[in-house]
Write a protein that holds these residues in place. Sequence first.
Motif, mmCIF file in Angstrom:
data_model
loop_
_atom_site.group_PDB
_atom_site.id
_atom_site.type_symbol
_atom_site.label_atom_id
_atom_site.label_comp_id
_atom_site.label_asym_id
_atom_site.label_seq_id
_atom_site.Cartn_x
_atom_site.Cartn_y
_atom_site.Cartn_z
ATOM 1 N N MET A 1 -12.236 9.779 1.811
ATOM 2 C CA MET A 1 -11.690 10.340 0.601
ATOM 3 C C MET A 1 -12.735 11.223 -0.063
ATOM 4 O O MET A 1 -13.913 10.935 -0.019
ATOM 5 C CB MET A 1 -11.301 9.238 -0.362
ATOM 6 C CG MET A 1 -10.048 8.526 0.025
ATOM 7 S SD MET A 1 -9.554 7.414 -1.286
ATOM 8 C CE MET A 1 -9.084 6.033 -0.289
ATOM 9 N N VAL A 2 -12.260 12.247 -0.711
ATOM 10 C CA VAL A 2 -13.147 13.169 -1.385
ATOM 11 C C VAL A 2 -13.043 12.933 -2.883
ATOM 12 O O VAL A 2 -11.976 13.073 -3.466
ATOM 13 C CB VAL A 2 -12.752 14.626 -1.061
ATOM 14 C CG1 VAL A 2 -13.650 15.586 -1.790
ATOM 15 C CG2 VAL A 2 -12.793 14.853 0.436
ATOM 16 N N SER A 3 -14.134 12.542 -3.510
ATOM 17 C CA SER A 3 -14.127 12.345 -4.957
ATOM 18 C C SER A 3 -14.284 13.673 -5.643
ATOM 19 O O SER A 3 -15.006 14.538 -5.170
ATOM 20 C CB SER A 3 -15.256 11.410 -5.377
ATOM 21 O OG SER A 3 -15.006 10.130 -4.887
ATOM 22 N N PHE A 4 -13.618 13.849 -6.753
ATOM 23 C CA PHE A 4 -13.688 15.112 -7.482
ATOM 24 C C PHE A 4 -14.680 15.061 -8.618
ATOM 25 O O PHE A 4 -15.042 16.070 -9.173
ATOM 26 C CB PHE A 4 -12.304 15.501 -8.014
ATOM 27 C CG PHE A 4 -11.816 14.552 -9.050
ATOM 28 C CD1 PHE A 4 -11.109 13.436 -8.675
ATOM 29 C CD2 PHE A 4 -12.092 14.749 -10.385
ATOM 30 C CE1 PHE A 4 -10.696 12.531 -9.627
ATOM 31 C CE2 PHE A 4 -11.669 13.852 -11.328
ATOM 32 C CZ PHE A 4 -10.976 12.743 -10.942
ATOM 33 N N GLY A 58 6.981 7.397 0.241
ATOM 34 C CA GLY A 58 6.325 7.262 1.532
ATOM 35 C C GLY A 58 4.953 6.660 1.339
ATOM 36 O O GLY A 58 4.600 6.210 0.251
ATOM 37 N N SER A 59 4.186 6.664 2.413
ATOM 38 C CA SER A 59 2.817 6.182 2.310
ATOM 39 C C SER A 59 1.955 6.971 3.278
ATOM 40 O O SER A 59 2.450 7.599 4.206
ATOM 41 C CB SER A 59 2.727 4.680 2.593
ATOM 42 O OG SER A 59 3.043 4.407 3.938
ATOM 43 N N THR A 60 0.681 6.921 3.034
ATOM 44 C CA THR A 60 -0.281 7.563 3.910
ATOM 45 C C THR A 60 -1.489 6.642 4.021
ATOM 46 O O THR A 60 -1.671 5.754 3.183
ATOM 47 C CB THR A 60 -0.687 8.960 3.369
ATOM 48 O OG1 THR A 60 -1.496 9.614 4.333
ATOM 49 C CG2 THR A 60 -1.409 8.871 2.037
ATOM 50 N N THR A 61 -2.262 6.832 5.040
ATOM 51 C CA THR A 61 -3.468 6.032 5.226
ATOM 52 C C THR A 61 -4.673 6.958 5.204
ATOM 53 O O THR A 61 -4.696 7.969 5.900
ATOM 54 C CB THR A 61 -3.422 5.269 6.563
ATOM 55 O OG1 THR A 61 -2.246 4.453 6.580
ATOM 56 C CG2 THR A 61 -4.643 4.395 6.746
ATOM 57 N N VAL A 62 -5.644 6.602 4.374
ATOM 58 C CA VAL A 62 -6.875 7.368 4.268
ATOM 59 C C VAL A 62 -8.038 6.391 4.378
ATOM 60 O O VAL A 62 -8.104 5.411 3.627
ATOM 61 C CB VAL A 62 -6.942 8.139 2.929
ATOM 62 C CG1 VAL A 62 -8.255 8.892 2.815
ATOM 63 C CG2 VAL A 62 -5.763 9.074 2.788
ATOM 64 N N ASP A 63 -8.920 6.649 5.324
ATOM 65 C CA ASP A 63 -10.081 5.773 5.541
ATOM 66 C C ASP A 63 -9.665 4.313 5.674
ATOM 67 O O ASP A 63 -10.306 3.417 5.130
ATOM 68 C CB ASP A 63 -11.105 5.922 4.413
ATOM 69 C CG ASP A 63 -11.747 7.299 4.375
ATOM 70 O OD1 ASP A 63 -11.758 7.972 5.425
ATOM 71 O OD2 ASP A 63 -12.230 7.693 3.303
ATOM 72 N N GLY A 64 -8.555 4.069 6.381
ATOM 73 C CA GLY A 64 -8.080 2.716 6.617
ATOM 74 C C GLY A 64 -7.347 2.079 5.459
ATOM 75 O O GLY A 64 -6.918 0.937 5.545
ATOM 76 N N ARG A 66 -4.093 2.113 2.874
ATOM 77 C CA ARG A 66 -2.746 2.661 2.686
ATOM 78 C C ARG A 66 -2.534 3.030 1.230
ATOM 79 O O ARG A 66 -2.953 2.313 0.323
ATOM 80 C CB ARG A 66 -1.682 1.657 3.137
ATOM 81 C CG ARG A 66 -1.647 1.575 4.667
ATOM 82 C CD ARG A 66 -0.483 0.828 5.235
ATOM 83 N NE ARG A 66 0.788 1.279 4.722
ATOM 84 C CZ ARG A 66 1.796 0.456 4.439
ATOM 85 N NH1 ARG A 66 1.674 -0.829 4.611
ATOM 86 N NH2 ARG A 66 2.930 0.933 3.995
ATOM 87 N N ILE A 67 -1.852 4.152 1.029
ATOM 88 C CA ILE A 67 -1.575 4.670 -0.305
ATOM 89 C C ILE A 67 -0.078 4.908 -0.419
ATOM 90 O O ILE A 67 0.517 5.576 0.416
ATOM 91 C CB ILE A 67 -2.339 5.990 -0.551
ATOM 92 C CG1 ILE A 67 -3.844 5.744 -0.403
ATOM 93 C CG2 ILE A 67 -1.994 6.575 -1.912
ATOM 94 C CD1 ILE A 67 -4.652 6.998 -0.218
ATOM 95 N N THR A 97 -2.809 -0.536 -8.233
ATOM 96 C CA THR A 97 -2.215 -0.974 -6.974
ATOM 97 C C THR A 97 -0.884 -1.671 -7.235
ATOM 98 O O THR A 97 -0.625 -2.145 -8.336
ATOM 99 C CB THR A 97 -3.153 -1.937 -6.215
ATOM 100 O OG1 THR A 97 -3.422 -3.069 -7.044
ATOM 101 C CG2 THR A 97 -4.446 -1.258 -5.822
ATOM 102 N N ASP A 98 -0.063 -1.734 -6.193
ATOM 103 C CA ASP A 98 1.223 -2.417 -6.313
ATOM 104 C C ASP A 98 1.066 -3.881 -5.897
ATOM 105 O O ASP A 98 -0.047 -4.343 -5.630
ATOM 106 C CB ASP A 98 2.317 -1.687 -5.518
ATOM 107 C CG ASP A 98 2.099 -1.720 -4.017
ATOM 108 O OD1 ASP A 98 1.197 -2.439 -3.528
ATOM 109 O OD2 ASP A 98 2.842 -1.017 -3.305
ATOM 110 N N ALA A 99 2.180 -4.601 -5.810
ATOM 111 C CA ALA A 99 2.146 -6.032 -5.487
ATOM 112 C C ALA A 99 1.583 -6.292 -4.088
ATOM 113 O O ALA A 99 1.013 -7.352 -3.825
ATOM 114 C CB ALA A 99 3.544 -6.626 -5.604
ATOM 115 N N ALA A 100 1.724 -5.317 -3.184
ATOM 116 C CA ALA A 100 1.190 -5.457 -1.828
ATOM 117 C C ALA A 100 -0.246 -4.939 -1.731
ATOM 118 O O ALA A 100 -0.791 -4.807 -0.648
ATOM 119 C CB ALA A 100 2.083 -4.697 -0.848
#
Length: 153
Positions: A1-4, A58-64, A66-67, A97-100
């Motif tokens: 991930m790239v921090s801003f 939807g969801s995506t995975t970044v650096d392992g 899930r988002i 974060t959500d419940a999961a």
Amino acid sequence: MVSFSKRDGNDSEPDRVTVLSFGLADQRYCVRVDAVVSVLGVGDTTTLDDAEDPWNAGSTTVDGERIRVVDLQRIFGATNRTPDRADDSELLVLTETDAADLRYGWLVDDVDVTRTVSTADLEPARRSARFVRGRFEFDGQEVVWLDEHEMHR
């Protein structure tokens, strides 16, 4: 991930807060900078546009990790039509974060800069504006401050 930003949003004066502004269609919004983990570029949004639920587009995975993608343009705009998106949409990955235990990611058109503002300058939200803390004016343009905690309750 790239921090801003390396700022943590905790300013020395109690009535000051650092926010990150972003755009959705013709409207500007902001969120506390310390609520955002990173900002990611998003290529093709076709599958997100077709998602039945904009709160879980939807969801995506970044650096392992899930988002869970939340399509803010469809939430705040017309949900019965495909949004007119910017060519280079971005995903604000939040600390929430959500419940999961999936982080929330807000799909937005563009991300602007961080600004430190005085909460004394905040115009309060109407009672019916559940997700809105209030409004600021940046460079002559109204900016709506979103409450990330209320968005995901």
